[in-house]
Design a protein around this motif. Structure first.
Motif, short mmCIF file in Angstrom:
data_model
loop_
_atom_site.label_atom_id
_atom_site.label_comp_id
_atom_site.label_asym_id
_atom_site.label_seq_id
_atom_site.Cartn_x
_atom_site.Cartn_y
_atom_site.Cartn_z
N GLU A 119 34.94 47.38 52.94
CA GLU A 119 34.90 48.80 53.28
C GLU A 119 33.48 49.25 53.62
O GLU A 119 33.27 50.05 54.55
CB GLU A 119 35.46 49.64 52.13
N LEU A 120 32.50 48.72 52.89
CA LEU A 120 31.11 49.06 53.18
C LEU A 120 30.73 48.63 54.59
O LEU A 120 30.03 49.36 55.31
CB LEU A 120 30.19 48.39 52.16
N GLU A 121 31.20 47.46 55.01
CA GLU A 121 30.91 47.01 56.37
C GLU A 121 31.57 47.93 57.40
O GLU A 121 30.99 48.23 58.46
CB GLU A 121 31.39 45.57 56.56
N VAL A 122 32.76 48.42 57.10
CA VAL A 122 33.43 49.39 57.98
C VAL A 122 32.57 50.65 58.11
O VAL A 122 32.31 51.15 59.22
CB VAL A 122 34.83 49.75 57.44
N LEU A 123 32.11 51.18 56.98
CA LEU A 123 31.29 52.40 56.99
C LEU A 123 29.98 52.17 57.74
O LEU A 123 29.50 53.04 58.47
CB LEU A 123 31.02 52.86 55.56
N ARG A 124 29.42 50.98 57.56
CA ARG A 124 28.18 50.64 58.25
C ARG A 124 28.39 50.68 59.76
O ARG A 124 27.59 51.26 60.50
CB ARG A 124 27.72 49.27 57.79
N ARG A 125 29.48 50.09 60.22
CA ARG A 125 29.75 50.07 61.67
C ARG A 125 30.07 51.46 62.19
O ARG A 125 29.65 51.83 63.29
CB ARG A 125 30.91 49.11 61.96
N LEU A 126 30.82 52.23 61.42
CA LEU A 126 31.13 53.60 61.85
C LEU A 126 29.87 54.44 61.94
O LEU A 126 29.69 55.23 62.87
CB LEU A 126 32.12 54.25 60.87
#
Length: 863
Positions: free
Chosen positions: A377-384
């Motif tokens: 999820e952190l990687e998702v937030l990072r990309r967003l």
């Protein structure tokens, strides 16, 4: 609440400008450091003191410019002074400090420059005052953010922490504070110690409260803790207005962790010191992924002596989690790329995952699974965040969806169940701190509004559907208990019968099989995929057919992936290794199937794509072997070796045999060579008094023989087994199955390190012990086939194992063996090859079978 990094950087810039021209240590040093602490939103007066008196190594007194016990020591000089010399002056003060007050960091400054020493990670950073805002990340320990830690120190930190709490446990228990109250108290202290170093509380807030407000003799410590726990369980709005200011500053925790009112423990000086020593440890280095097992061990002094034995290695846990779902999620995220809509959809899918461990122990599998979901999820937030411009401020709290209430577990013991719940909360906070560091905003879930769904109870009696609806579960994972059937209590056997629904199956299966059976019931009609760690015994020998016939009656299970036998290792000396498999299964058709194979049980796995995985964890059609009582028609019947049950009175070493025959020459014809697996493989000689066919007057007329028979009779009559006590033939072995013709000997157990199990021809006068099998009347052809690579492959996949050693079986391995349909020419060729093997062995008369067949030493002529 810690400030955001953006706010801290802004304050750092203002601080640098305010003091850019300051030069005098005496005039403005205290103001300088008060303002420095204020950059991080920390009140210096609460945690650190100026001019701390201390004795130096030369015996003279001195004063530390600024000391934050256990964290930071500051030495300040006027502008232009030597900072290296200042550092040496600072470390000279260590001599007069208690171990628990020794700082991790030393900071020296002359207003214009800073030099920060990290004594644990052995790092030094030097920078100017004007660059403070650029280096502000070095001071995460002040800001309430958890800095990245050196992985190599984590295990040491876990062991130190367990030892310290173990010491406190022993002191309290010895004083009469024990049982449930002691367990709950330790879980609460564990949470507070962790909170003190990771931003749940302000840095060292709990330690400072104990240090400053409780007496050294510990007499008032129990009362303070009782009030402290009540405060943590009370929302700020409901606290008394005249509550002690230091207590009122603590966060409201909730989560039912501090609900129960405990008997107030009576502490003494030693307990007070032990708790403060525990506070001095760096609890931010404690890994919730493995400390559960360690803290379970604090209840047992003997277990604590070998703390490494209680680690469940993260690498082993990931062997189950990665093929179960982590690998597919990583692949899915890679395919999503930076597409914002697809990223949001992927994040929503993470929130919908529910994971259930019906044998969760201290929560190790759940903790690792939760951490990995949060990292995705952190990687998702990072990309967003990157897609929406890096300078855009986002509300992190509103964007983190994955939470601890997605996890379910059952644990039969209360203390591990409590640890599992706390471990998930602490992992949640660690991940929140990682989010905070990533986006420069402090993010914590306090008060605790969601809880892991950990139930204390017997998983084999609780209906799993009462814990969680099967329709809501995505994955099931765990490491159920491994007890063999002979080690199970009567209660556990009843649980086995209840789970398996088959008395015969329950009588021979390992305890872990009950979890497979309940899982098969639970996942019927769902898409749940299960991954259980199990003893390798359920994939070998007679247990395979028994278990999987039971399972297939419950649900049409498909194996998706499997780790074949590997060593569930730990770093503890003297600990017996456990040899495990991991089986991933469901009722749905797998999109891909993988076998993870191991060259040796201790080596790294190699992933192999499979077309179909059967119950033996082989890429092959689904076949289940039954116990077969007879060999195929036309082939020799295998026999068990004879069982002495004699207390050693029939058996003799070479020296004992010689002395016996000298003392009783008439008994010589009754003394026969004895063959057990050990004697055969290692070339050792043992002898046996074999009285089959002996006349009564012969036994009575040989005093030394009679003496041994009487000793055997006494031994058997003292047995706990009624069948042994009632056996009416004291002059005979308890079971007599000696061949009446020459035979091939098969050792029952042999090392897995041999490519071939060495079989051998013997005449009927060599008595076969019950650690071997015999094949009476076997020909060179039979010997050749059984000694072949083909038969050895069959053995490896169908025999049981003792640890990882081969355990040959008559009814499963031999009687089910698919003999080749050999023509006369084939038989002649096999006999010739078999003769060649025997001749090659004869070239090495000094070498035992064990040496001849060692994988390193096996001679080329024999190979």
């Amino acid at each position: 609440m810690p400030l955001s990094w953006n706010e801290i950087r802004a304050r750092a810039v203002a601080f640098s400008k305010e003091f850019e021209t300051e030069t005098s240590e005496d005039a403005e040093a205290k103001t300088f450091w008060d303002q420095f602490f204020n950059v991080f939103g920390v009140t210096r007066r609460r945690i650190a003191s100026f001019e701390q008196p201390v004795k130096k190594s030369d015996g003279k007194g001195g004063y530390i410019d600024l000391l934050w016990k256990g964290v930071l020591l500051v030495e300040h000089k006027s502008r232009g002074k030597d900072l290296i010399r200042a550092y040496h002056q600072a470390t000279d003060y260590f001599y007069g400090l208690k171990d628990r007050d020794l700082p991790r960091y030393v900071l020296v400054s002359d207003f214009a420059r800073f030099r920060l020493f990290d004594l644990e990670d052995d790092k030094i950073e030097e920078f100017s005052l004007k660059d403070l805002h650029k280096k502000i990340g070095l001071f995460g320990f002040m800001a309430g953010y958890q800095s990245q830690r050196a992985a190599g120190l984590e295990e040491v930190a876990n062991i130190k922490a367990a030892e310290q709490l173990g010491k406190l446990h022993d002191l309290l228990k010895a004083a009469g504070y024990a049982g449930h109250p002691l367990e709950v108290l330790l879980v609460r202290l564990l949470f507070c110690l962790f909170a003190d170093d990771t931003g749940i509380f302000e840095k060292n807030q709990f330690k400072d409260y104990l240090d400053q407000r409780t007496g050294d003799d510990g007499a008032d410590l129990g009362m303070h803790l009782a009030q402290f726990f009540q405060v943590l369980n009370t929302p700020h709005a409901q606290r008394q207005r005249n509550l002690d200011e230091q207590l009122a500053a603590f966060a409201y925790v909730n989560g039912r962790l501090f609900d129960e009112t405990l008997p107030i423990p009576a502490f003494d000086r030693a307990m007070h010191e032990t708790l403060l020593d525990a506070c001095a440890l760096d609890w931010s280095r404690i890994s919730p992924a493995i400390f559960g097992s360690l803290f379970q061990s604090i209840m047992d002094k003997d277990a604590r002596r070998n703390l490494g034995a209680h680690y469940t290695r993260e690498s082993n846990i990931l062997k189950a989690l990665q093929p179960l779902f982590l690998n597919s999620l990583a692949d899915e995220l890679a395919a999503v790329g930076t597409n914002s809509k697809r990223l949001l959809d992927f994040q929503a899918s993470l929130k919908n995952i529910r994971i259930f461990d019906p044998a969760c122990g201290c929560g190790n599998f759940l903790v690792i699974a939760y951490r990995e979901l949060r990292l995705l999820e952190l990687e998702v937030l990072r990309r967003l965040h990157q897609a929406g411009k890096s300078n855009r401020v986002i509300d992190v709290k509103a964007l983190v969806f994955v939470d601890v209430d997605q996890f379910y577990g059952i644990e039969i013991e209360e203390f591990p169940a409590q640890i599992a719940q706390v471990a998930l909360w602490l992992t949640d906070h660690q991940m929140n701190m990682q989010v905070s560091e990533e986006f420069g905003q402090y993010f914590a879930r306090l008060p605790l509004t969601k809880s892991p769904n950990i139930v204390h109870g017997n998983a084999l009696r609780i209906p799993w559907g009462d814990i969680v609806n099967p329709a809501d579960v995505t994955y099931m994972v765990g490491n159920p208990p491994f007890k063999g059937h002979h080690l199970q209590s009567e209660t556990e056997k009843q649980d086995m019968i209840r789970a398996l629904g088959d008395d015969r199956a329950a009588g021979v299966m390992d305890y872990v099989a009950a979890w497979f059976a309940k899982a098969a019931d639970f996942i019927r009609g769902t898409q749940i995929v299960v991954a259980f760690v199990a003893t390798n015994s359920i994939t070998q020998g007679e247990q395979v057919g028994i278990l999987w016939r039971v399972l297939q009656k419950k649900a049409p299970l498909k194996i998706h992936f499997a780790h074949r036998t590997f060593k569930w290792s730990n770093e503890a000396r003297g600990q017996a290794a456990v040899f495990c498999v991991i089986i991933g299964f469901s009722i749905r058709e797998p999109t891909a199937q993988f076998i993870f194979d191991y060259e040796t049980p201790a080596s790294d796995p190699v992933r192999v794509t499979a077309r179909a995985i059967n119950a033996y964890l082989v890429d092959a059609p689904w076949v289940l072997l039954d116990n077969a009582s007879h060999s195929p028609p036309g082939f020799p019947e295998m026999m068990y070796g004879s069982k002495p049950t004699d207390g050693g009175h029939f058996l003799m070493t070479n020296e004992e045999k010689q002395a016996f025959v000298e003392a009783e020459p008439g008994a010589a014809r009754f003394v026969k060579p004895f063959m057990s697996a050990h004697e055969y493989l290692h070339g050792e000689k043992r002898w046996v008094l074999w009285l089959v066919g002996a006349q009564p007057h012969e036994i009575m007329g040989l005093p030394k023989v009679r003496e041994r028979v009487e000793a055997v009779d006494r031994f058997r009559k003292a047995s706990k087994a009624a069948s042994t006590r009632s056996y009416p033939f004291p002059a005979l072995f308890r079971q007599v199955t000696q061949p009446t013709e020459n035979y091939v000997l098969i050792p029952g157990h042999t090392s897995e390190h041999r490519r071939y199990i060495p079989f051998g021809f013997f005449d009927r006068h060599h008595i076969v012990g019950n650690s071997c099998f015999s094949l009476p009347g076997a020909s060179l052809y039979h010997f050749g086939v059984l000694q072949s690579t083909q038969h050895m492959a069959w053995v490896r996949y169908t025999c049981g194992r003792l640890e990882s050693r081969y355990r040959y079986s008559k009814d499963i391995v031999y009687n089910n063996f698919p003999w080749p349909e050999a023509t006369e020419a084939h038989q002649d060729a096999i006999e010739a090859a078999a003769k060649g093997v025997i001749e090659a062995r004869s070239l090495f008369p000094e070498s035992t079978p064990a040496a001849l067949y060692d994988q390193i030493a096996m001679p080329p002529a024999l190979v």
